[in-house]
Scaffold this active site. Structure first.
Site, PDB file in Angstrom:
ATOM      1  N   ASP A  39      36.391 -77.825  71.406  1.00 34.49           N
ATOM      2  CA  ASP A  39      36.051 -78.440  70.114  1.00 34.49           C
ATOM      3  C   ASP A  39      36.446 -79.918  70.088  1.00 34.49           C
ATOM      4  O   ASP A  39      37.402 -80.320  70.749  1.00 34.49           O
ATOM      5  CB  ASP A  39      36.756 -77.668  68.985  1.00 34.49           C
ATOM      6  CG  ASP A  39      36.095 -77.904  67.644  1.00 34.49           C
ATOM      7  OD1 ASP A  39      34.977 -78.455  67.596  1.00 34.49           O
ATOM      8  OD2 ASP A  39      36.707 -77.543  66.619  1.00 34.49           O
ATOM      9  N   ASN A  87      26.291 -72.199  65.261  1.00 35.31           N
ATOM     10  CA  ASN A  87      25.947 -73.589  65.585  1.00 35.31           C
ATOM     11  C   ASN A  87      24.459 -73.912  65.390  1.00 35.31           C
ATOM     12  O   ASN A  87      24.072 -75.088  65.373  1.00 35.31           O
ATOM     13  CB  ASN A  87      26.373 -73.944  67.020  1.00 35.31           C
ATOM     14  CG  ASN A  87      27.873 -74.128  67.185  1.00 35.31           C
ATOM     15  OD1 ASN A  87      28.449 -73.831  68.236  1.00 35.31           O
ATOM     16  ND2 ASN A  87      28.544 -74.627  66.154  1.00 35.31           N
TER      17      ASN A  87
END
Ligand code: IPE
Ligand code: IPE
Ligand code: MG
Length: 264
Positions: A39, A87
């Site tokens: 991330d 996502n």
């Protein structure tokens, strides 16, 4: 590992130093399986006033470095979260860029993965991915299936809840076909119907960029993983950051619900 996989090679004399385990790490107590939530790509790019996608491009280099190091240090499996079922909600341009990036990188790196004995698998709902990427994935999986080196699992269109629902469906189908008695559905049977079937559970979960959440990753498999959260943004993740994560892991007392050894 070949140059195309290794992006940074520091040389001491004639020997690449990256094969050596850093001082302070106990080779006998390395995790067998490391999972990573990669991330912070967008923030990395933002900090440099670059488009978010440049962070994803740089993130590929960090993944290559991490795979190289884990392989060199004898870690058995690396599972990386590349794209979640959530996502898809990102801007279309970013999603398209990511899909094209996965395709380009896989095509480019496949030969090196094969040569270096990496066994690559893609975990997730692959049927939703672009056709070209699906074909590359099938090819890469088949061509590396018999490799004897590190198990490299790339979670792509992966969601922990979707994986659990899928396992329940697969088990229900086996029951409906008369192949399975519901009384025989135990933890082992459940685990055998997950994407990670055959892989041991991660011992260590690393999440970069400081976020303190799981984000629908490996909900079943992380039951007893040690968690290491670092503020390092994924594109900056390197040997120092991985070493810090492994040292942190080696300082933990894993109890699995028992009591600390040596204490009464
Ligand atoms: C992780 O980086 C990569 C993917 C989720 C594909 P992000 O893109 O989430 O980066 P941040 O969290 O916005 O910084
Ligand atoms: C998790 O990162 C997914 C991947 C790394 C592929 P996100 O950036 O999507 O997670 P949230 O939205 O911060 O929870
Ligand atoms: Mg993020």
């Amino acid at each position: 590992m070949s140059r195309s996989l290794a992006t940074t090679t520091t040389v001491q004399g004639n020997r690449p130093s990256r094969c050596l385990l850093p001082a302070g790490l106990d080779p006998a107590r390395l995790p067998a399986h490391v999972a990573v939530i990669m991330d912070g790509n967008g923030r990395w790019a933002n900090q440099r006033k670059l488009p978010r996608v440049m962070g994803h491009r740089e993130g590929v280099e960090a993944l290559k470095r991490t795979l190289q190091l884990c392989s060199d240090w004898g870690i058995g499996a690396l599972t990386a979260y590349a794209f979640s079922t959530e996502n898809w909600s990102r801007p279309g341009e970013e999603v398209s860029f990511l899909m094209a990036l996965f395709e380009r990188v896989l095509a480019r790196e496949l030969q090196a993965l094969e040569q270096e004995q990496v066994r690559i698998r893609f975990l997730g709902d692959l049927e939703q991915l672009p056709e070209g990427l699906q074909q590359l994935i099938a090819d890469a999986t088949a061509r590396t299936a018999a490799n004897t080196g590190i198990h490299f699992n790339v979670c792509t269109n992966y969601g922990g809840r979707r994986e659990l629902v899928r396992a329940a469906q697969l088990l229900a189908q086996q029951v409906a076909r008369g192949e399975l008695d519901p009384a025989d559905i135990d933890e082992a049977a459940f685990a055998a119907n997950l994407h990670t079937s055959g892989e041991c559970d991660p011992d260590l979960l690393i999440r970069t960029s400081g976020e303190q959440r799981i984000s629908n990753f490996l909900l079943w498999q992380l039951a007893y993983a040690e968690l290491h959260i670092t503020d390092v943004l994924w594109p900056d993740f390197d040997e120092v950051a991985l070493t810090a994560a492994l040292l942190d892991y080696q300082n933990r007392q894993r109890r699995f619900g028992g009591v600390e050894s040596g204490l009464t």
